[in-house]
Write a protein that holds these residues in place. Structure first.
Motif, PDB file in Angstrom:
ATOM      1  N   UNK A 280      17.031-119.310 -31.347  1.00 34.64           N
ATOM      2  CA  UNK A 280      16.933-119.937 -30.029  1.00 34.64           C
ATOM      3  C   UNK A 280      16.260-119.022 -29.012  1.00 34.64           C
ATOM      4  N   UNK A 281      16.114-117.741 -29.362  1.00 37.35           N
ATOM      5  CA  UNK A 281      15.346-116.806 -28.538  1.00 37.35           C
ATOM      6  C   UNK A 281      13.969-116.579 -29.140  1.00 37.35           C
ATOM      7  N   UNK A 282      13.953-116.120 -30.390  1.00 40.47           N
ATOM      8  CA  UNK A 282      12.709-115.713 -31.038  1.00 40.47           C
ATOM      9  C   UNK A 282      11.904-116.881 -31.622  1.00 40.47           C
ATOM     10  N   UNK A 283      12.442-118.062 -31.580  1.00 35.91           N
ATOM     11  CA  UNK A 283      11.883-119.262 -32.217  1.00 35.91           C
ATOM     12  C   UNK A 283      12.088-119.167 -33.735  1.00 35.91           C
ATOM     13  N   UNK A 284      11.785-120.232 -34.440  1.00 34.30           N
ATOM     14  CA  UNK A 284      11.928-120.259 -35.896  1.00 34.30           C
ATOM     15  C   UNK A 284      10.870-119.365 -36.547  1.00 34.30           C
ATOM     16  N   UNK A 285      11.131-118.821 -37.732  1.00 37.08           N
ATOM     17  CA  UNK A 285      10.176-117.914 -38.383  1.00 37.08           C
ATOM     18  C   UNK A 285       8.810-118.567 -38.582  1.00 37.08           C
ATOM     19  N   UNK A 286       7.767-117.822 -38.241  1.00 37.60           N
ATOM     20  CA  UNK A 286       6.396-118.294 -38.437  1.00 37.60           C
ATOM     21  C   UNK A 286       5.455-117.104 -38.323  1.00 37.60           C
ATOM     22  N   UNK A 287       4.235-117.269 -38.806  1.00 38.96           N
ATOM     23  CA  UNK A 287       3.248-116.202 -38.768  1.00 38.96           C
ATOM     24  C   UNK A 287       2.224-116.404 -37.666  1.00 38.96           C
ATOM     25  N   UNK A 288       1.243-115.502 -37.641  1.00 37.39           N
ATOM     26  CA  UNK A 288       0.203-115.555 -36.617  1.00 37.39           C
ATOM     27  C   UNK A 288      -0.680-116.794 -36.741  1.00 37.39           C
ATOM     28  N   UNK A 289      -0.761-117.323 -37.938  1.00 40.44           N
ATOM     29  CA  UNK A 289      -1.672-118.437 -38.165  1.00 40.44           C
ATOM     30  C   UNK A 289      -1.073-119.789 -37.765  1.00 40.44           C
TER      31      UNK A 289
ATOM     32  N   UNK B  80       5.795-119.262 -28.591  1.00 39.60           N
ATOM     33  CA  UNK B  80       5.565-119.469 -30.028  1.00 39.60           C
ATOM     34  C   UNK B  80       4.682-118.376 -30.607  1.00 39.60           C
ATOM     35  N   UNK B  81       3.654-117.997 -29.883  1.00 38.12           N
ATOM     36  CA  UNK B  81       2.775-116.910 -30.332  1.00 38.12           C
ATOM     37  C   UNK B  81       3.389-115.544 -30.014  1.00 38.12           C
ATOM     38  N   UNK B  82       4.045-115.480 -28.894  1.00 37.84           N
ATOM     39  CA  UNK B  82       4.567-114.217 -28.355  1.00 37.84           C
ATOM     40  C   UNK B  82       5.544-113.540 -29.306  1.00 37.84           C
ATOM     41  N   UNK B  83       6.411-114.344 -29.928  1.00 39.28           N
ATOM     42  CA  UNK B  83       7.434-113.760 -30.797  1.00 39.28           C
ATOM     43  C   UNK B  83       7.102-113.853 -32.295  1.00 39.28           C
ATOM     44  N   UNK B  84       5.873-114.241 -32.625  1.00 39.52           N
ATOM     45  CA  UNK B  84       5.483-114.236 -34.031  1.00 39.52           C
ATOM     46  C   UNK B  84       5.626-112.842 -34.648  1.00 39.52           C
ATOM     47  N   UNK B  85       5.222-111.752 -33.965  1.00 42.24           N
ATOM     48  CA  UNK B  85       5.375-110.422 -34.560  1.00 42.24           C
ATOM     49  C   UNK B  85       6.824-110.038 -34.840  1.00 42.24           C
ATOM     50  N   UNK B  86       7.766-110.557 -34.055  1.00 40.06           N
ATOM     51  CA  UNK B  86       9.173-110.256 -34.305  1.00 40.06           C
ATOM     52  C   UNK B  86       9.579-110.732 -35.692  1.00 40.06           C
TER      53      UNK B  86
ATOM     54  N   UNK C  92      -0.931 -93.480 -18.646  1.00 33.10           N
ATOM     55  CA  UNK C  92      -0.549 -94.190 -19.863  1.00 33.10           C
ATOM     56  C   UNK C  92      -0.836 -95.683 -19.713  1.00 33.10           C
ATOM     57  N   UNK C  93      -1.344 -96.277 -20.775  1.00 36.50           N
ATOM     58  CA  UNK C  93      -1.632 -97.718 -20.771  1.00 36.50           C
ATOM     59  C   UNK C  93      -0.695 -98.439 -21.727  1.00 36.50           C
ATOM     60  N   UNK C  94      -0.209 -99.589 -21.287  1.00 39.19           N
ATOM     61  CA  UNK C  94       0.548-100.483 -22.152  1.00 39.19           C
ATOM     62  C   UNK C  94       0.091-101.909 -21.890  1.00 39.19           C
ATOM     63  N   UNK C  95       0.026-102.709 -22.944  1.00 45.20           N
ATOM     64  CA  UNK C  95      -0.324-104.107 -22.775  1.00 45.20           C
ATOM     65  C   UNK C  95       0.787-104.867 -22.068  1.00 45.20           C
ATOM     66  N   UNK C  96       0.427-105.947 -21.377  1.00 47.91           N
ATOM     67  CA  UNK C  96       1.401-106.686 -20.601  1.00 47.91           C
ATOM     68  C   UNK C  96       2.378-107.500 -21.426  1.00 47.91           C
ATOM     69  N   UNK C  97       1.960-107.965 -22.607  1.00 46.37           N
ATOM     70  CA  UNK C  97       2.814-108.818 -23.437  1.00 46.37           C
ATOM     71  C   UNK C  97       3.720-107.942 -24.296  1.00 46.37           C
ATOM     72  N   UNK C  98       4.693-107.324 -23.664  1.00 50.12           N
ATOM     73  CA  UNK C  98       5.481-106.327 -24.370  1.00 50.12           C
ATOM     74  C   UNK C  98       6.273-106.926 -25.526  1.00 50.12           C
ATOM     75  N   UNK C  99       6.870-108.095 -25.349  1.00 49.14           N
ATOM     76  CA  UNK C  99       7.666-108.699 -26.423  1.00 49.14           C
ATOM     77  C   UNK C  99       6.868-108.954 -27.685  1.00 49.14           C
ATOM     78  N   UNK C 100       5.550-109.091 -27.560  1.00 50.18           N
ATOM     79  CA  UNK C 100       4.673-109.242 -28.716  1.00 50.18           C
ATOM     80  C   UNK C 100       4.233-107.882 -29.246  1.00 50.18           C
ATOM     81  N   UNK C 101       3.768-107.020 -28.345  1.00 48.82           N
ATOM     82  CA  UNK C 101       3.128-105.768 -28.749  1.00 48.82           C
ATOM     83  C   UNK C 101       4.109-104.690 -29.174  1.00 48.82           C
ATOM     84  N   UNK C 102       5.366-104.814 -28.800  1.00 48.87           N
ATOM     85  CA  UNK C 102       6.345-103.781 -29.117  1.00 48.87           C
ATOM     86  C   UNK C 102       6.619-103.681 -30.618  1.00 48.87           C
TER      87      UNK C 102
END
Length: 545
Positions: A244-253, A224-230, A83-93
């Protein structure tokens, strides 16, 4: 010496080496006891370029260890063998419908053109619950709340690191997930509140008690990029109190973090400097995308604190985060394919960065070969250790480190405290290019591959990368080549009492194979040579000429 002048000096020094047989290292002449003789550094590059950014102790150390461990380690449990999983789990999950590439914005699709869920999303949903349907209950912070440190033993870790031969060690203090592996007052998301232990504090005490230097690594610029998907997929279910964990709301751009993000980034870093006084601060990438003023603020503060502490510290960086004159460049899973005049570092791992239940590891022979190649080219190795989710170091990793330590115990004189020789080596196995991620191309060194290191102007080492099946010929040391124009006086096999038979001819330095090698691979021959001499011509000789 100002590093702007060093490139030209290095070319001159190399030519001198080839002509005279000396091995002088191009280096800056700076005070060994502090970062600078100047007054306090100010927050600008011109001031910061005056720093002694390459401490002697760091250049002598050669080998260090850091540890990728934290809440993310739990994400990779119960993986199927292939099984393969990407390393940046907090983003890819959060990728129920795929995650756009953070650079291009494109989403991977199947042959039908429909976006596919990420393997991280599928695995996380199966193991814990759907983070998109219920981000409050199954989002990344659920991994933080279930983080356990029951297998962590700072004394056991430090003992192992010492036995491995590492000269500096420490934790990944904060990875992309914004979680502090220390007892932080700057963020509630820390290992004391969730795990019950000050990981950094306990490690610092034990590591320094064994005479090693202490390193902390920081990867939280990319948060900042890592938690954009959240935010993109969690929407308004991400509570404001958790920004304070996920950062303020923002998109991929969003390419520039907010002022709040910058201030929180700096507060965590400053706290770590003040409390733990690390000898090395290592940065992962993406920091170059943050505001320059914060990078300058950090660097001036840390170097000034080092002067207050009365010690020299090192900063390691990637990409274009800092000017080369101010810190030490790092190559992730890579290295140059030639000797570099400025000191540098490789960070690498024997397997994946974080724990995975199906992880595969390289063998100690390969790690030693990489270390030898790095040292011959004027660098250090920073090796990752990935503990189990509870902080236990797996037996396979213990065995690797102990085997490296056993090799260094025999051959360490050819590694520690050395500098590059006239050329880094010879043999058929070469890196096709230098830089990041070149370890993706599998390289296996042979007995024909030799690397050189230097201890002094009259003592250097030839390290044969694998066990020779017959006698050794080091072509670089041929009498027909001017790399070493002085006489060789003695050849020894490091770690052996056996008398080595040798002769130097136009073919090279011909060494008769010893009856036994002290290690299974990576054999270091100490070469003692005559010093450079010139005739002392004085007036008293005139009447004889």
């Amino acid at each position: 010496m100002n590093r702007k002048l060093r490139t030209g000096f290095y070319a001159f020094a190399t030519a001198t080496i080839l002509t005279l047989g000396g091995c002088s290292e191009p280096s800056k002449v700076k005070d060994e006891c502090c970062q600078s003789k100047t007054k306090a550094f100010t927050e600008d590059w011109e001031s910061l370029k005056k720093v002694n950014d390459e401490p002697k102790w760091f250049k002598d150390a050669k080998f260090g260890i850091y540890t990728h461990w934290g809440p993310a380690s739990q994400a990779f449990i119960n993986m199927a063998p292939k099984e393969y999983m990407g390393g940046w789990h907090g983003m890819l999950m959060y990728g129920k419908e795929g995650i756009p590439n953070w650079k291009t914005g494109k989403i991977a699709t199947g042959k039908d053109g429909i976006p596919k869920p990420t393997s991280n999303y599928l695995h996380h949903t199966e193991q814990f619950g759907d983070p998109v349907a219920n981000p409050e209950k199954y989002g990344y912070k659920s991994l933080i709340k279930s983080f356990k440190t029951t297998g962590f033993d700072a004394k056991e870790w430090a003992d192992l690191f010492e036995k491995s031969g590492a000269k500096f060690a420490g934790p990944v203090a904060m990875h992309h997930d914004n979680f502090a592996m220390w007892n932080s007052k700057a963020t509630r998301w820390n290992s004391m509140n969730y795990g019950g232990k000050d990981i950094s504090g306990e490690l610092k005490k034990e590591i320094e008690a064994r005479g090693m230097k202490f390193i902390g690594s920081f990867h939280h610029a990319f948060t900042w990029k890592y938690f954009a998907p959240a935010h993109v997929y969690g929407g308004d279910q991400i509570k404001e109190e958790d920004y304070d964990l996920y950062t303020e709301p923002h998109g991929y751009d969003s390419q520039m973090p907010t002022d709040r993000f910058h201030e929180e980034w700096w507060a965590k870093l400053k706290e770590y400097i003040d409390v733990y006084q690390p000898d090395v601060i290592w940065f992962d990438w993406w920091l170059e995308n943050m505001k320059e003023e914060y990078r300058q603020k950090f660097m001036a503060y840390y170097y000034n604190k080092a002067n207050e502490w009365g010690k020299e510290v090192a900063i390691c960086f990637k990409e274009s985060t800092f000017p080369d004159e101010t810190a030490i460049r790092d190559y992730e899973r890579g290295r140059p394919n030639q000797t570099k005049p400025d000191y540098w570092l490789t960070d690498t791992s024997p397997g994946t960065w974080f724990y995975r239940s199906n992880a595969k590891f390289v063998d100690a022979n390969e790690l030693v070969d990489i270390l030898v190649d790095i040292v011959a080219k004027n660098g250090n190795m920073l090796l990752n250790v990935p503990p189990d989710p509870d902080g236990t170091i797996p037996q396979v990793m213990k065995d690797l480190l102990l085997e490296m330590g056993a090799w260094l115990k025999v051959n360490g004189d050819a590694i520690y405290g050395t500098r590059p020789w006239a050329c880094f080596g010879e043999g058929p196995t070469r890196l096709p290019s230098g830089g990041h991620k070149i370890e993706r191309k599998k390289i296996r060194y042979t007995e024909k591959d030799i690397r050189f290191t230097k201890k002094s102007d009259t003592e250097f080492f030839a390290i044969v990368m694998d066990t020779p099946k017959k006698d050794i010929v080091i072509k670089t040391l041929s009498t027909d080549i001017a790399v070493l124009p002085v006489a060789i006086e003695k050849v020894e096999l490091v770690g052996s009492q056996e008398e080595i038979k040798w002769k130097r001819t136009s073919k090279g330095l011909e060494i008769k194979a010893p009856s036994k090698y002290p290690t299974d691979y990576g054999h270091a021959f100490r070469i003692i040579c005559e010093g450079y001499k010139e005739a002392n011509i004085g007036g008293d000789l005139e009447q004889d000429l």
